[in-house]
Design a protein around this motif. Structure first.
Motif, short mmCIF file in Angstrom:
data_model
loop_
_atom_site.label_atom_id
_atom_site.label_comp_id
_atom_site.label_asym_id
_atom_site.label_seq_id
_atom_site.Cartn_x
_atom_site.Cartn_y
_atom_site.Cartn_z
N MET A 1 12.72 -5.58 17.87
CA MET A 1 12.41 -4.75 16.71
C MET A 1 12.12 -5.62 15.49
SD MET A 1 12.17 -1.65 15.39
CE MET A 1 12.99 -0.59 16.58
N MET A 2 11.10 -5.25 14.75
CA MET A 2 10.76 -5.93 13.50
C MET A 2 10.96 -4.93 12.36
SD MET A 2 9.49 -8.69 11.97
CE MET A 2 8.51 -9.66 13.13
N GLN A 3 11.84 -5.26 11.44
CA GLN A 3 12.04 -4.42 10.27
C GLN A 3 10.98 -4.76 9.22
OE1 GLN A 3 16.31 -5.48 9.63
NE2 GLN A 3 16.67 -3.28 9.76
N VAL A 4 10.45 -3.74 8.56
CA VAL A 4 9.46 -3.93 7.51
C VAL A 4 10.00 -3.30 6.24
CG1 VAL A 4 7.06 -3.59 6.79
CG2 VAL A 4 7.61 -3.79 9.24
N PHE A 5 10.45 -4.13 5.30
CA PHE A 5 10.96 -3.64 4.03
C PHE A 5 9.79 -3.49 3.05
CE2 PHE A 5 14.69 -5.70 5.92
CZ PHE A 5 15.58 -4.64 5.88
N MET A 6 9.62 -2.27 2.53
CA MET A 6 8.46 -1.93 1.71
C MET A 6 8.88 -1.73 0.26
SD MET A 6 6.86 0.89 4.32
CE MET A 6 6.38 0.46 6.00
N LEU A 7 8.24 -2.48 -0.64
CA LEU A 7 8.55 -2.43 -2.07
C LEU A 7 7.43 -1.71 -2.80
CD1 LEU A 7 9.62 -6.18 -2.46
CD2 LEU A 7 10.94 -4.29 -1.50
N HIS A 8 7.77 -0.67 -3.52
CA HIS A 8 6.74 0.18 -4.13
C HIS A 8 6.11 -0.46 -5.36
CE1 HIS A 8 9.48 1.28 -7.40
NE2 HIS A 8 10.41 1.56 -6.52
N PHE A 9 4.98 0.11 -5.75
CA PHE A 9 4.25 -0.29 -6.95
C PHE A 9 4.88 0.37 -8.17
CE2 PHE A 9 2.18 2.94 -4.34
CZ PHE A 9 2.27 4.06 -5.17
N ALA A 10 4.43 0.00 -9.36
CA ALA A 10 4.94 0.60 -10.59
C ALA A 10 4.73 2.10 -10.56
CB ALA A 10 4.25 -0.01 -11.81
N GLY A 11 5.80 2.83 -10.81
CA GLY A 11 5.73 4.29 -10.78
C GLY A 11 5.94 4.88 -9.40
N GLY A 12 6.06 4.04 -8.39
CA GLY A 12 6.23 4.52 -7.02
C GLY A 12 7.67 4.84 -6.70
N ASN A 13 7.90 5.24 -5.45
CA ASN A 13 9.24 5.54 -4.98
C ASN A 13 9.28 5.38 -3.46
OD1 ASN A 13 8.22 8.01 -3.77
ND2 ASN A 13 8.36 8.97 -5.79
N CYS A 14 10.35 5.80 -2.84
CA CYS A 14 10.52 5.58 -1.40
C CYS A 14 9.53 6.38 -0.57
CB CYS A 14 11.95 5.89 -0.97
SG CYS A 14 12.41 7.63 -1.13
N TYR A 15 8.87 7.37 -1.17
CA TYR A 15 7.91 8.18 -0.44
C TYR A 15 6.49 7.62 -0.52
CZ TYR A 15 11.85 11.36 -1.03
OH TYR A 15 13.11 11.91 -1.04
N SER A 16 6.29 6.59 -1.32
CA SER A 16 4.94 6.06 -1.55
C SER A 16 4.30 5.49 -0.28
CB SER A 16 4.98 4.97 -2.64
OG SER A 16 5.42 5.49 -3.86
N TYR A 17 5.13 5.10 0.68
CA TYR A 17 4.59 4.50 1.90
C TYR A 17 4.76 5.38 3.12
CZ TYR A 17 4.31 0.20 -0.84
OH TYR A 17 3.99 -0.73 -1.79
N ASP A 18 4.91 6.69 2.91
CA ASP A 18 4.99 7.60 4.06
C ASP A 18 3.76 7.45 4.96
OD1 ASP A 18 7.43 8.55 3.34
OD2 ASP A 18 6.74 10.51 2.63
N PHE A 19 2.59 7.26 4.33
CA PHE A 19 1.34 7.13 5.09
C PHE A 19 1.37 5.90 6.00
CE2 PHE A 19 0.63 4.12 1.74
CZ PHE A 19 -0.29 3.20 2.22
N LEU A 20 2.05 4.86 5.57
CA LEU A 20 2.11 3.61 6.33
C LEU A 20 3.18 3.66 7.41
CD1 LEU A 20 1.14 0.72 6.74
CD2 LEU A 20 2.68 0.02 4.88
N LYS A 21 4.31 4.25 7.09
CA LYS A 21 5.39 4.37 8.07
C LYS A 21 4.92 5.08 9.32
CE LYS A 21 9.49 5.74 7.34
NZ LYS A 21 10.63 6.59 6.90
N ARG A 22 4.10 6.12 9.14
CA ARG A 22 3.61 6.90 10.29
C ARG A 22 2.73 6.09 11.21
NH1 ARG A 22 3.14 11.00 6.17
NH2 ARG A 22 0.96 10.44 5.86
N LEU A 23 2.10 5.05 10.69
CA LEU A 23 1.15 4.26 11.48
C LEU A 23 1.79 3.10 12.23
CD1 LEU A 23 -1.84 4.04 8.96
CD2 LEU A 23 -1.63 5.55 10.95
#
Length: 238
Positions: A1-23
């Motif tokens: 397993m490879m963990q991918v820690f995602m850091l959002h852009f200014a104004g973003g939040n934990c939901y900003s990368y939902d599109f990427l998590k699904r892929l």
């Protein structure tokens, strides 16, 4: 397993990368993080300094790290800047990421503001709104709604205050982990993407994709491939 820690852009939040998590394919665990004052952490006070943001992210990663897994740090824009500091700090703790993937950012010391212009987080109400329009990524509906905009504005001002500290990066801000950088071709400093080489003592790769600062939403598959393929660098000993 490879963990991918995602850091959002200014104004973003934990939901900003939902599109990427699904892929992300089987074998990759997408873990979007967020700073206080937004998303699931809306009840917490905002942060205004780079040091506090790095410390907060560091605690989150340490708590979520599976010691039996390798991990990647990915950040867009503000998240890219903070990701470099985190990669360095974890490298110094002998727990380096397999790779640092950064997008929408030409690296420390490079600003898209005009020389002598006021710092973005200090702009007036309408000027600040115009700056957000210029950057893109925020719907006109949000900008046109006083209620929504007044809720959102303090969050992104706080984040911009953190971003503005990148004009003065720390000394010895370099990492040995592989660094992969991607920018949108229409971003103001896209031609300076190789600036990241100044902070990567090991493997570096930089490229541009068509689009503006938020090109990642139009090229989600390419972004996913970049992250997934960075795993190969670990397998080849980079």
């Amino acid at each position: 397993m490879m963990q991918v820690f995602m850091l959002h852009f200014a104004g973003g939040n934990c939901y900003s990368y939902d599109f990427l998590k699904r892929l992300l394919p089987v074998g990759f665990q997408g873990i979007p993080l967020e700073l206080p004052g937004r998303g699931r952490r809306i009840s917490e006070g905002l942060l205004y300094s780079r040091a506090d943001a790095i410390a907060d992210y560091s605690r989150q990663i340490a708590a979520l790290r599976d010691p039996g897994c390798s991990y990647i740090i990915y950040g867009h824009s503000m998240g890219a800047s903070l990701g470099l500091y985190l990669a360095r700090d974890f490298e110094q703790q002998n727990d380096p990421p397999a790779a640092l993937v950064v997008t929408g950012n030409a690296g420390p010391g490079i600003s898209d503001e005009e020389p002598g212009s006021p710092q973005r987080y200090l702009l007036g109400y309408e000027e600040f709104k115009d700056e957000l329009r210029r950057l893109g990524g925020i719907s006109e509906e949000l900008l046109a709604s006083k209620e929504l905009y007044d809720f959102f504005e303090p969050i992104i001002r706080a984040d911009f205050q953190i971003v503005d500290e990148e004009k003065d990066p720390d000394d010895e801000l370099t990492v040995h982990v592989p660094v992969i950088a991607v920018m949108g071709s229409d971003e103001k400093n896209a031609d300076q993407i190789d600036n990241w080489k100044n902070y990567a003592r090991g493997y570096f790769s930089g490229k541009t994709l068509p689009g503006n600062h938020f090109f990642i939403y139009d090229y989600a598959q390419e972004l996913k491939n970049t992250i997934v393929n960075s795993r190969k660098l670990l397998l080849h000993g980079f």
